[in-house]
Enzyme design. Sequence first.
Site, mmCIF file in Angstrom:
data_model
loop_
_atom_site.group_PDB
_atom_site.id
_atom_site.type_symbol
_atom_site.label_atom_id
_atom_site.label_comp_id
_atom_site.label_asym_id
_atom_site.label_seq_id
_atom_site.Cartn_x
_atom_site.Cartn_y
_atom_site.Cartn_z
ATOM 1 N N LYS A 8 3.106 11.441 -10.856
ATOM 2 C CA LYS A 8 2.254 10.495 -11.631
ATOM 3 C C LYS A 8 2.932 9.161 -12.105
ATOM 4 C CE LYS A 8 -0.440 13.895 -14.433
ATOM 5 N NZ LYS A 8 -0.747 14.314 -15.886
ATOM 6 N N HIS A 48 0.268 19.136 -26.985
ATOM 7 C CA HIS A 48 -0.088 17.762 -26.901
ATOM 8 C C HIS A 48 -1.590 17.315 -27.386
ATOM 9 C CE1 HIS A 48 3.524 17.899 -24.422
ATOM 10 N NE2 HIS A 48 3.277 16.592 -24.124
ATOM 11 N N GLU A 57 -4.056 18.039 -11.542
ATOM 12 C CA GLU A 57 -4.140 18.382 -12.536
ATOM 13 C C GLU A 57 -5.688 18.857 -12.604
ATOM 14 O OE1 GLU A 57 -2.659 16.189 -15.577
ATOM 15 O OE2 GLU A 57 -3.736 16.906 -17.242
ATOM 16 N N ASN A 102 -0.130 20.642 -21.254
ATOM 17 C CA ASN A 102 -0.499 20.005 -22.545
ATOM 18 C C ASN A 102 -0.444 20.763 -23.591
ATOM 19 O OD1 ASN A 102 -1.199 17.715 -20.973
ATOM 20 N ND2 ASN A 102 -3.203 18.541 -20.444
ATOM 21 N N ARG A 106 0.899 -1.131 0.063
ATOM 22 C CA ARG A 106 0.044 0.053 0.096
ATOM 23 C C ARG A 106 0.715 1.236 -0.008
ATOM 24 N NH1 ARG A 106 -3.255 -2.566 3.768
ATOM 25 N NH2 ARG A 106 -5.040 -3.892 2.614
ATOM 26 N N LYS A 119 8.374 23.174 -14.263
ATOM 27 C CA LYS A 119 7.570 22.110 -13.976
ATOM 28 C C LYS A 119 6.993 22.178 -12.585
ATOM 29 C CE LYS A 119 5.338 17.860 -14.917
ATOM 30 N NZ LYS A 119 5.487 16.335 -15.375
ATOM 31 N N GLU A 148 9.870 19.088 -25.063
ATOM 32 C CA GLU A 148 9.215 19.546 -23.971
ATOM 33 C C GLU A 148 10.085 20.757 -23.260
ATOM 34 O OE1 GLU A 148 6.728 17.778 -22.916
ATOM 35 O OE2 GLU A 148 6.894 15.809 -24.058
ATOM 36 N N ARG A 198 -2.192 22.852 -14.151
ATOM 37 C CA ARG A 198 -1.269 21.689 -14.712
ATOM 38 C C ARG A 198 -1.611 21.380 -16.084
ATOM 39 N NH1 ARG A 198 0.832 16.555 -11.123
ATOM 40 N NH2 ARG A 198 2.133 15.599 -12.690
ATOM 41 N N HIS A 227 7.551 10.962 -29.334
ATOM 42 C CA HIS A 227 6.788 11.677 -28.643
ATOM 43 C C HIS A 227 7.136 13.254 -28.908
ATOM 44 C CE1 HIS A 227 3.991 13.319 -25.796
ATOM 45 N NE2 HIS A 227 4.911 13.851 -24.986
ATOM 46 N N HIS A 269 -0.716 14.553 -29.801
ATOM 47 C CA HIS A 269 -1.205 13.115 -29.388
ATOM 48 C C HIS A 269 -1.982 12.580 -30.469
ATOM 49 C CE1 HIS A 269 0.523 12.024 -25.474
ATOM 50 N NE2 HIS A 269 -0.258 13.004 -24.966
HETATM 51 N N1 NAD Z 1 4.865 10.700 -14.930
HETATM 52 C C1 NAD Z 1 4.939 11.506 -15.864
HETATM 53 O O1 NAD Z 1 4.547 12.905 -15.391
HETATM 54 C C2 NAD Z 1 5.336 11.451 -17.303
HETATM 55 C C3 NAD Z 1 5.742 12.582 -18.127
HETATM 56 C C4 NAD Z 1 6.015 12.436 -19.332
HETATM 57 C C5 NAD Z 1 6.379 11.125 -19.632
HETATM 58 N N2 NAD Z 1 6.202 10.331 -18.905
HETATM 59 C C6 NAD Z 1 6.341 8.840 -19.544
HETATM 60 O O2 NAD Z 1 7.680 8.596 -19.942
HETATM 61 C C7 NAD Z 1 7.732 7.845 -20.722
HETATM 62 C C8 NAD Z 1 8.786 8.277 -21.922
HETATM 63 O O3 NAD Z 1 9.947 8.531 -21.142
HETATM 64 P P1 NAD Z 1 11.488 8.405 -21.722
HETATM 65 O O4 NAD Z 1 11.463 8.983 -23.323
HETATM 66 O O5 NAD Z 1 12.661 8.503 -20.828
HETATM 67 O O6 NAD Z 1 11.289 6.840 -22.355
HETATM 68 P P2 NAD Z 1 12.301 5.520 -22.006
HETATM 69 O O7 NAD Z 1 12.366 5.315 -20.610
HETATM 70 O O8 NAD Z 1 11.535 4.350 -22.555
HETATM 71 O O9 NAD Z 1 13.644 5.832 -22.552
HETATM 72 C C9 NAD Z 1 13.930 6.008 -23.909
HETATM 73 C C10 NAD Z 1 15.103 5.295 -24.450
HETATM 74 O O10 NAD Z 1 16.338 5.704 -23.792
HETATM 75 C C11 NAD Z 1 16.820 4.401 -23.018
HETATM 76 N N3 NAD Z 1 17.672 5.307 -22.027
HETATM 77 C C12 NAD Z 1 17.283 5.936 -20.884
HETATM 78 N N4 NAD Z 1 18.324 6.578 -20.175
HETATM 79 C C13 NAD Z 1 19.446 6.227 -21.008
HETATM 80 C C14 NAD Z 1 20.772 6.584 -20.716
HETATM 81 N N5 NAD Z 1 21.000 7.572 -19.851
HETATM 82 N N6 NAD Z 1 21.662 6.169 -21.609
HETATM 83 C C15 NAD Z 1 21.376 5.288 -22.779
HETATM 84 N N7 NAD Z 1 19.921 5.074 -22.928
HETATM 85 C C16 NAD Z 1 19.069 5.530 -21.949
HETATM 86 C C17 NAD Z 1 15.855 3.806 -22.643
HETATM 87 O O11 NAD Z 1 16.525 2.166 -22.417
HETATM 88 C C18 NAD Z 1 14.867 3.723 -23.965
HETATM 89 O O12 NAD Z 1 15.286 2.660 -24.770
HETATM 90 C C19 NAD Z 1 6.505 7.450 -21.203
HETATM 91 O O13 NAD Z 1 6.176 6.236 -20.786
HETATM 92 C C20 NAD Z 1 5.690 8.608 -20.808
HETATM 93 O O14 NAD Z 1 4.335 8.284 -20.641
HETATM 94 C C21 NAD Z 1 5.662 10.401 -17.768
HETATM 95 ZN ZN ZN Z 2 4.948 15.115 -23.676
#
Ligand code: NAD
Ligand code: ZN
Length: 377
Positions: A147, A259, A248, A256, A125, A238, A189, A252, A276, A263
Amino acid sequence: MDEPRTIRIDLGPRSYDVRIGSRLLDGLGQWLGELGCRRAAIITESNVGPLYGDAAESSLRDANIEASRITFPAGEANKTLPTASAVLDEMLALAPPIDRGTWVLALGGGVAGDLAGFAAAVALRGLKWLQCPTSLLADVDASVGGKTGVDHAAGKNLIGAFHQPSGVLIDVETLRSLDRAELINGLAECVKHAVIRDADLLGWIEDHAEQLLARDGGRGAFPADVMTELVARNVAIKAAVVAEDEREAGVRAHLNFGHSIGHAVETTVGYDVLRHGEAVSLGMVAEAHIAVLRGLWNVDERVRIESALQALDLPTRREGLDADRILPVLAHDKKNLGGRVRMVLPSAIGQVDIYDDVTEAELRSAIEELDPNAHGA
Ligand SMILES: NC(=O)c1ccc[n+]([C@@H]2O[C@H](COP(=O)([O-])OP(=O)(O)OC[C@H]3O[C@@H](n4cnc5c(N)ncnc54)[C@H](O)[C@@H]3O)[C@@H](O)[C@H]2O)c1
Ligand SMILES: [Zn+2]
């Protein structure tokens, strides 16, 4: 070397610090110890674990923190309930058994952060957790705001929880190993943050575009101080938005910008075709066009945003986008309220508002604007 930067995420009893700088991973265990952690499960993925897992683990051990490592397969396709379930199985099989005093350490990009944060939210939990983002997108966006969650066949991020971490440690040195395309993904971003809140940041990005993209495979020209500055400025934006509206309910939603159309374009073209950040770049251009159509801001400002995106190697036009396919996706955007298309539009660089009266004609015009052949007509 620049001093590390600390940004406080101000959320009352859920407040925490984000530490940003060079070579901070070495001090990870010490910080966790100061926060009261004695045992941690490091949750990472198959690309990042082999690169930084040992450093994280040995830093924890040096601080007398008992550390176990759980690695799941990298990639958005694995940000699912079955993966989360497998991670929880491993956590619950650890010996001695984990308890409410065990921390989760999320190590990786946004996928690892979202999935490990979700595991932390639901295991027993709720466990305390610390996030160590390693991609630029995770540094400037996903690591701030609490999030967590996973994707579902019905859509991305549909299963999850708000669960704030107790700290975020960003070692910008990890960006050395990040693919250039992933770096650029995060830069989209950053431009978004500038447009919604900080005109100065846009100027700074324009001045540093070349340096931001200059990396020579870790042979010394990596601009750690520029990266620290970039990440700190974006985390601050942020953080301010999230502090104002943690769940949100209002501002917040400004995050978007770009987006809504972004999206819809991403969904229509395919997540595996367009990154993205590329989709958001196109979305910002299209939504900026609507702002110009409405007389909210002028063409010069829009052109400036486009030039900044181009300087960062982000796309501002794309062939073959079909309004007839994109519009129905837009109509189903979960950001909409009461069946009307909801959109964040700028009225100046650094200022946006939410509109829920965007018309189909405006949307069509915006998507047509993205056609490279229509440009200049
Ligand atoms: N929680 C939130 O508020 C929030 C906000 C925006 C995005 N997201 C989420 O984040 C995700 C996208 O994040 P992302 O772009 O980091 O994707 P990801 O975690 O898949 O990373 C992108 C790629 O880079 C690689 N990678 C990461 N760090 C590395 C490093 N230092 N060296 C080499 N390779 C590395 C990963 O293995 C992957 O192949 C999505 O799922 C999205 O929904 C969440
Ligand atoms: Zn985004």
